[in-house]
Structures are given as C-alpha cells and as structure tokens.
Design an enzyme around this catalytic site. Structure first.
Site, PDB file in Angstrom:
ATOM      1  N   ILE A 139      26.159   2.636 -11.440  1.00  0.00           N
ATOM      2  CA  ILE A 139      25.125   3.374 -10.296  1.00  0.00           C
ATOM      3  C   ILE A 139      24.538   2.023  -9.496  1.00  0.00           C
ATOM      4  CG2 ILE A 139      23.393   5.347  -9.795  1.00  0.00           C
ATOM      5  CD1 ILE A 139      26.422   6.028 -10.682  1.00  0.00           C
ATOM      6  N   LYS A 140      24.462   2.100  -8.388  1.00  0.00           N
ATOM      7  CA  LYS A 140      22.943   0.970  -8.367  1.00  0.00           C
ATOM      8  C   LYS A 140      22.249   1.491  -7.361  1.00  0.00           C
ATOM      9  CE  LYS A 140      25.534  -1.673  -5.713  1.00  0.00           C
ATOM     10  NZ  LYS A 140      26.692  -2.514  -4.525  1.00  0.00           N
ATOM     11  N   ILE A 141      20.764   0.729  -8.997  1.00  0.00           N
ATOM     12  CA  ILE A 141      19.999   1.105  -8.589  1.00  0.00           C
ATOM     13  C   ILE A 141      19.117  -0.230  -7.704  1.00  0.00           C
ATOM     14  CG2 ILE A 141      17.574   1.312  -8.824  1.00  0.00           C
ATOM     15  CD1 ILE A 141      19.207   3.423 -10.953  1.00  0.00           C
TER      16      ILE A 141
END
Length: 362
Positions: A139-141
């Site tokens: 998941i990209k943050i």
C-alpha cells in the site's frame, strides 16, 4: 544470444519494477512477457496511471456500469482498481516466492486526498490491504510529515508499505525511522516480522526540472542534470548506515527485511538528456527502480547496465555542497516538490472521479 539489457540490471542487485498498470497489459500477456523476458520484478501504480487507464479505454465500462448504484465514486474506483492489483499480484506470485518475499510486489496508493491526514491514511491503508488480500501487495503512503505516523502505524499492523513522494534526505531518514519503529512495535506485540516488506520511493527527475534552469543561468554546466543523482547517492549512504546499525541488527536477527530505496520518476523529462540517464546512473545492490514502460523499452534497446550507484560519491557530496552558493536551497526545493507532487496526484484523481460519474450516468 546477447542478454536482455533490462534483465542484466538484476545481476547488479537491483530490481526493476514497472511504473504502469492497466487491464490490457495484464490480459494481453504483455506483463507476463515483461516478467519472463525483461526480468521485471514488480509493479507500481498511482492515481495518474489509473486515471489514464480508465479514461482512455473501454475496458472498465462494464465494471462501472455494474457498480453504478455505488454513490461514492472513490469507493467505486477502488473496487475497480483492486481487481487490477489482484490480477497483477497473482502474476507476480512466482517472483515473490522465488525471491523469498523480497520482490514480486504490486503497489496500490491510498487516496491522494489523504496526503496530509494521518488518521485517514492509516485507516484506508488497512482497508485496502484487507480488500486486496494478497501477501505480495504494497500500500502506497506519501512520505509527508502527517504520513510518517501513518507509515509507522501500518507497519506495526504488519502491512507492506511503499512510501512515496520522497524528495529530501532529511525526510527520507525520518521514513527509515518510521519503518524501524513500526517493526519494533509489531515484534513487541508478539508477532513475526519476517513477512513485512517496504520500499522508500525517492523521486529523481523532478528535482532537476526545478534546479537546472537556475544552474544553467549561473553558468555551472557541469552540474546540469546532476543534482537528483547526487541526492540519490547520498540517500543510499543513509540507507547503508541505518540498515547496518546495532538497532537494525536486532531486527534483522528476527528476519526483518531492510526497507529498500526505490528510484522513482526515472524517465528523463529533459529531451537533452539520454532517455535512460536516471536508470543507468543509479544501478546498485539492494535497490529498486520503478520505470515507465517507454523507459523499459528504451533501456532494452540501448541501455547500459553497470554498477554505478556507489561511484562518484565525493562528487555527489561536492555537488550538494555547492548549491547554496548558487542560491539553491535544496530543502525548500524538495518541500516545493512534495507540495506539487500531492497536487499532481489530486488533479488526475479528481478527473478520474468525474469520468466515473459521467460513465455512471450514460
């Protein structure tokens, strides 16, 4: 037969991930070919990539029609995007297993509207992680100040995280701290940590787009197109220091994986530069380079694979040290780029949600 130029990069310890996804590249077998022939070992996506995929093809029309009772267009988008991410993750499952969980990851980004919202980011990261339900997803943050706590919280929950939108060295080091602290929390809660993976995505060419006009005006031609590469080399020095510390060794003994640096924005934005410039300059061990499709094609055709990441380190130090005398405040530049980066993802995301609304009403 000569070895594929892109596949050669892996011989120097660097993994090439594709910075692109759409339904056609998966269904046509092109993505599988990139894995088998070019040695591509992962995929990254972002709101701009999905906007282009959904707006420029009819591949998603049936899904949108089936989901049009969903009043929240953002939720509808993630329903669609998750399908692509799952399909790509399944394609990369073999790479994931063969690499012992080092590679084979497919990245999905939280809503860009949450870039400055710690609680909202952490909540959505967990929701997307559960929704995709693949151990080889990240998941990209965004690595904004509010994003740091969300990164740590997510790692502490055992979620794989791709930290995006990194431009500055100080912020990068803060990201390594968030990763390590998150692992320590997960371990202290009685969980294993050997399955958690993370990358820190350091953006390159956009730095030169801002500083090069100033450098050119000052007549410092030898620095032209070199600041981003110098910054990346210094980031790698930080990586080696942080992930060889005594604190890190305690986690490594429990099977922890170092958070690899990932080079992003590696397509040359200046036509005067070689189109493989940013890839060729930063090939080295234990790193990732996420590359647009056209840059993969260019490197396959005429790229040169060599161990370059740790060459010219003294020169890199000198380049960054010289910037203040040219009136360039690199910290201010990187903050500007972070702010602009959020906007660059907000705009296509708004456009995407509007396109979904239009499609729903057909």
């Amino acid at each position: 037969m000569a070895t594929n130029n892109v596949a050669q990069i892996h011989g120097f310890g660097q993994s090439i991930w594709l910075d692109f996804i759409d339904r056609e590249i998966i269904s046509s077998g092109k993505l599988k070919q990139l894995i088998d022939v070019d040695g591509v070992r992962g995929v990254t996506s972002n709101p701009a990539i999905f906007e282009k995929a959904i707006s420029s093809s009819s591949d998603y029309d049936a899904d949108i029609a089936a989901l049009k009772s969903e009043s929240d267009n953002e939720k509808l988008f993630f329903e669609i995007a998750v399908k692509d991410i799952q399909a790509a993750a399944d394609l990369f499952k073999g790479v994931y297993e063969e690499s012992n969980k080092v590679d084979g990851y497919v990245s999905l980004e939280v809503s860009p509207f949450l870039a400055l919202d710690t609680e909202g980011t952490a909540k959505q990261a967990e929701e997307l992680w559960k929704k995709v339900d693949r151990e080889n997803v990240m998941i990209k943050i965004p690595g904004t100040k509010p994003g740091l706590a969300a990164i740590q919280q997510s790692i502490a929950k055992g979620i794989n995280i791709n930290v995006t939108l990194l431009f500055g060295l100080e912020r990068y080091e803060e990201v390594t701290e968030a990763y390590i602290a998150g692992l320590e929390e997960h371990l202290a809660a009685g969980h294993k940590i050997d399955h958690i993976a993370s990358v820190a995505s350091f953006f390159l060419s956009r730095i030169d787009v801002i500083v090069d006009p100033i450098i050119e005006a000052k007549g410092e031609k030898e620095l032209y197109g070199e600041v981003a590469i110098a910054s990346a080399k210094k980031a790698y020095e930080i990586y080696k220091r942080v992930f060889s510390s005594e604190r890190w060794k305690k986690l490594a003994e429990q099977g922890a994986q170092p958070q690899r640096l990932l080079w992003a924005s590696t397509g040359s934005k200046n036509p005067a530069f070689k189109d493989t410039k940013y890839v060729e300059a930063l090939i080295g061990p234990d790193t990732v380079d996420t590359v647009p499709l056209e840059t993969v094609d260019a490197f396959r055709d005429h790229g040169v694979a060599a161990n370059t990441l740790e060459t010219g380190l003294d020169k890199a130090t000198e380049i960054l040290a010289k910037l203040p005398s040219l009136g360039i405040d690199l910290a201010a530049v990187t903050q500007q780029l972070e702010d602009e980066g959020i906007e660059k993802f907000n705009k296509p995301f708004e456009k995407l949600l509007n396109a979904i609304e239009t499609q729903k009403n057909k």
